[in-house]
Motif scaffolding. Sequence first.
Motif, PDB file in Angstrom:
ATOM      1  N   GLU A 179       5.775  -4.922   6.874  1.00  0.00           N
ATOM      2  CA  GLU A 179       4.698  -5.265   5.771  1.00  0.00           C
ATOM      3  C   GLU A 179       5.146  -4.447   4.321  1.00  0.00           C
ATOM      4  N   GLY A 180       4.191  -5.951   3.751  1.00  0.00           N
ATOM      5  CA  GLY A 180       4.220  -4.514   2.345  1.00  0.00           C
ATOM      6  C   GLY A 180       3.178  -3.253   2.451  1.00  0.00           C
ATOM      7  N   LEU A 181       2.633  -3.757   3.437  1.00  0.00           N
ATOM      8  CA  LEU A 181       0.674  -3.131   3.827  1.00  0.00           C
ATOM      9  C   LEU A 181       1.453  -1.572   4.114  1.00  0.00           C
ATOM     10  N   TYR A 182       2.564  -1.297   4.946  1.00  0.00           N
ATOM     11  CA  TYR A 182       2.856  -0.779   5.357  1.00  0.00           C
ATOM     12  C   TYR A 182       3.705   0.416   4.232  1.00  0.00           C
ATOM     13  N   PHE A 183       4.591   0.059   3.404  1.00  0.00           N
ATOM     14  CA  PHE A 183       5.123   0.634   2.459  1.00  0.00           C
ATOM     15  C   PHE A 183       3.447   1.520   1.542  1.00  0.00           C
ATOM     16  N   SER A 184       2.452  -0.013   1.099  1.00  0.00           N
ATOM     17  CA  SER A 184       1.689   1.096  -0.015  1.00  0.00           C
ATOM     18  C   SER A 184       0.451   2.049   0.749  1.00  0.00           C
ATOM     19  N   TRP A 225      17.486   3.398   0.587  1.00  0.00           N
ATOM     20  CA  TRP A 225      17.446   3.888  -0.449  1.00  0.00           C
ATOM     21  C   TRP A 225      16.056   2.959  -0.658  1.00  0.00           C
ATOM     22  N   LEU A 226      15.146   3.235  -1.524  1.00  0.00           N
ATOM     23  CA  LEU A 226      14.481   3.359  -1.575  1.00  0.00           C
ATOM     24  C   LEU A 226      13.904   2.998  -3.173  1.00  0.00           C
ATOM     25  N   ILE A 227      13.055   2.248  -3.946  1.00  0.00           N
ATOM     26  CA  ILE A 227      12.536   2.199  -5.404  1.00  0.00           C
ATOM     27  C   ILE A 227      11.562   1.543  -5.404  1.00  0.00           C
ATOM     28  N   ILE A 228      10.463   2.557  -5.752  1.00  0.00           N
ATOM     29  CA  ILE A 228       8.706   1.722  -6.369  1.00  0.00           C
ATOM     30  C   ILE A 228       8.814   1.914  -7.288  1.00  0.00           C
ATOM     31  N   MET A 229       8.403   0.127  -7.932  1.00  0.00           N
ATOM     32  CA  MET A 229       7.992  -0.691  -9.632  1.00  0.00           C
ATOM     33  C   MET A 229       6.360  -0.591  -9.548  1.00  0.00           C
ATOM     34  N   ASP A 230       6.372  -0.420 -11.066  1.00  0.00           N
ATOM     35  CA  ASP A 230       4.809  -0.808 -11.650  1.00  0.00           C
ATOM     36  C   ASP A 230       4.710  -1.990 -11.336  1.00  0.00           C
ATOM     37  N   SER A 231       3.339  -2.495 -12.230  1.00  0.00           N
ATOM     38  CA  SER A 231       2.904  -4.179 -12.344  1.00  0.00           C
ATOM     39  C   SER A 231       4.331  -4.541 -13.495  1.00  0.00           C
ATOM     40  N   GLU A 258       5.854  -7.299  -2.547  1.00  0.00           N
ATOM     41  CA  GLU A 258       5.481  -7.294  -3.444  1.00  0.00           C
ATOM     42  C   GLU A 258       3.790  -6.221  -3.195  1.00  0.00           C
ATOM     43  N   ILE A 259       3.628  -5.403  -3.372  1.00  0.00           N
ATOM     44  CA  ILE A 259       2.419  -4.437  -2.680  1.00  0.00           C
ATOM     45  C   ILE A 259       1.005  -4.573  -3.511  1.00  0.00           C
ATOM     46  N   MET A 260       0.193  -5.701  -2.552  1.00  0.00           N
ATOM     47  CA  MET A 260      -1.549  -5.577  -4.330  1.00  0.00           C
ATOM     48  C   MET A 260      -1.992  -3.694  -3.990  1.00  0.00           C
ATOM     49  N   ASN A 261      -2.797  -3.713  -4.583  1.00  0.00           N
ATOM     50  CA  ASN A 261      -2.553  -2.297  -5.372  1.00  0.00           C
ATOM     51  C   ASN A 261      -4.445  -2.737  -5.325  1.00  0.00           C
ATOM     52  N   MET A 262      -5.493  -1.073  -5.213  1.00  0.00           N
ATOM     53  CA  MET A 262      -7.151  -0.520  -4.723  1.00  0.00           C
ATOM     54  C   MET A 262      -6.845  -1.934  -6.536  1.00  0.00           C
ATOM     55  N   ASP A 263      -6.829  -1.539  -7.437  1.00  0.00           N
ATOM     56  CA  ASP A 263      -6.837  -2.301  -8.691  1.00  0.00           C
ATOM     57  C   ASP A 263      -6.942  -3.771  -8.976  1.00  0.00           C
ATOM     58  N   ASP A 264      -6.121  -4.494  -8.072  1.00  0.00           N
ATOM     59  CA  ASP A 264      -5.763  -5.892  -8.531  1.00  0.00           C
ATOM     60  C   ASP A 264      -4.464  -5.975  -8.951  1.00  0.00           C
ATOM     61  N   GLU A 265      -3.526  -4.760  -9.361  1.00  0.00           N
ATOM     62  CA  GLU A 265      -2.352  -4.948  -9.623  1.00  0.00           C
ATOM     63  C   GLU A 265      -1.205  -4.784  -9.294  1.00  0.00           C
ATOM     64  N   PRO A 266      -0.338  -5.664  -8.892  1.00  0.00           N
ATOM     65  CA  PRO A 266       0.854  -5.366  -8.057  1.00  0.00           C
ATOM     66  C   PRO A 266       1.548  -4.700  -8.429  1.00  0.00           C
ATOM     67  N   TYR A 311       5.970  -2.411  -6.827  1.00  0.00           N
ATOM     68  CA  TYR A 311       7.086  -3.670  -5.918  1.00  0.00           C
ATOM     69  C   TYR A 311       7.295  -2.365  -5.884  1.00  0.00           C
ATOM     70  N   ALA A 312       8.143  -2.211  -4.074  1.00  0.00           N
ATOM     71  CA  ALA A 312       8.990  -2.078  -3.454  1.00  0.00           C
ATOM     72  C   ALA A 312      10.038  -2.352  -3.448  1.00  0.00           C
ATOM     73  N   MET A 313      11.124  -2.085  -3.720  1.00  0.00           N
ATOM     74  CA  MET A 313      12.963  -2.429  -3.308  1.00  0.00           C
ATOM     75  C   MET A 313      14.069  -1.284  -2.035  1.00  0.00           C
ATOM     76  N   LEU A 314      13.886  -2.019  -1.221  1.00  0.00           N
ATOM     77  CA  LEU A 314      15.122  -0.913  -0.626  1.00  0.00           C
ATOM     78  C   LEU A 314      16.100  -1.740  -0.153  1.00  0.00           C
ATOM     79  N   GLY A 315      17.158  -0.795   0.055  1.00  0.00           N
ATOM     80  CA  GLY A 315      18.549  -1.056   0.065  1.00  0.00           C
ATOM     81  C   GLY A 315      19.267  -0.165   1.134  1.00  0.00           C
TER      82      GLY A 315
END
Length: 559
Positions: free
Chosen positions: A50-55, A81-87, A123-131, A133-137
């Motif tokens: 789940e998204g919480l795992y990656f957060s 592979w993994l790509i982390i994207m900001d809000s 989609e991963i929610m952060n503490m600052d309420d700005e999501p 994103y994690a993309m896994l291939g």
Amino acid sequence: MNIHTRFLLHLLGRLILTGFLLLLSILIIFIFIAFLTMNSAIEKDLTTAEGLYFSDRFEIKDGNATIDQHLQELLQKQHSWLIIMDSKGDIAGSYGAPDSVLSSKHLLSAANEVPFTDIHTWEIMNMDDEPSYAMLGKQHPEEQWLSKVKDEVDWRKGEWLLSTKDQRQLKKEGVWIQLTDPDGKVLQAYGDRPPSEDYTYQDLLQLDDPNQTVHQDLISGNILISGVHPPAEAPISVPIHNGWFIALVVIALLILFSTFWYARNLGTPLLIMVKWIKQLSDGQYSQPVNQVGESTIYKRNGKLKRNYRLYKELFSQLSKLTDTLKSNERHEKKVVSSREEWISGLSHDLKTPLSSITGYAQMLQSDQYEWTPEEIRDFAGTIVDKSAFMKDLLDDLTLVYQLNSQALPIRKERTDINEAIRRSVIYFINTAQADIRFLPTENPLLGMVDRKWFQRILDNLLSNAIKHNRDGTAITISADAIENQLMVIKIEDDGEGMDAETLSHLFQRFYRGTNTSDSGSGTGLGMAITKQLIELHNGSINVQSAPDEGTRVRLILPL
């Protein structure tokens, strides 16, 4: 609520609480097992996460993402592979992603065009309420190799040639390839794929596996099988087994703790009761106390402590029994003391009159002298006076003993108080040299008294007023009622009065100002007896006096 009902409710409440705690513990254990199972599944396949795992396994700071080392190892093992994207959708960090994807302006489209790769996003929610994103291939190297090799296979001969470089790459990626005939006989194989023996017909029917790809040539019927070795993590059954073991241990500990807790709450009061009863049997008539001398059962405000409220009737009865035994002990000591006092007083107060009686009897017995009739009568009169004194003393001592032992029967009956006082006054007017006046109430005064002992009270008070004053002393007796509830009897004289010391010892046994050798001095028990008789009638007596100012006695009794 009686103790039986309260005990059943207490037991039911404890069982419900214990059952609730057990169910809660089992629920927590199941959640823990599910967590272990989920982690085990993630260790095998990151796409199940789940998204919480990656957060919890990456951090974006100043636009750059840092990926956890353990997550990197899992990505490598699972050919992902993994790509982390900001809000805003900008790439903040990556691991193992193809350059074609990282350099593309259309990230998702480019990722979907990567061959032999499944794309998953969260989609991963952060503490600052700005999501973020994690993309896994997730790559499928076995499909890639199968696609490459199937064009190089000579299907009719059932063979192909793989270069040394390709073999090294094949081994590096953990991929194996096998070529079999339609019957499952292995014709050629590269890579480590256990078992290496031929396939059975049933094995051929079960080639559908997430970690391998199959292609069958329609002309020759030969089968090309390509697969990848799964990560070498422990199977799911292991954490489940460990979880159940932990669950059993926790439940056992909970049951043990609940048993100990319940036994302590239920058994401690019983132990205290046993201790209390043992103290009573040892003659210690008090409730158990702790090391600092405080009650182990009752609070400072006198209420039972919480753990002992279940047995409040039993503790109440034990308290009453303790008080009764303590009272009996005091009474017994009082009886013993009264007996010793009686014997001591009897010995002391009988000695002088007995000596007089013995002396006069010896004089009468002597033949050395002839006594005249007048002298004999005088001797006999002294003997009679001393004998009467001894009899009065014995009677008074017996009465005192009965009063102290609470063995004197009181039989109250409705009595005319004016008439009872009048009888005593008439008796003393006829026998004493005193000016006695009685002031009765205007209306009849009836009270509940024991006639015999009430008469004794009046006689003692009048006798003292006459005996300890000079002849002709004026003595006034009056009676009155207060709101038909109480009667007040006053005996006042204008005689010699008493000093403070005499007044303070007035009700003390054997205290008198004159010598026992004087037959008119009394036994020294009259006022003590009077006070005790008044108290038996639930009344009170008050005496006020001063030298040369007379004495005032006020007696109050209920009607």
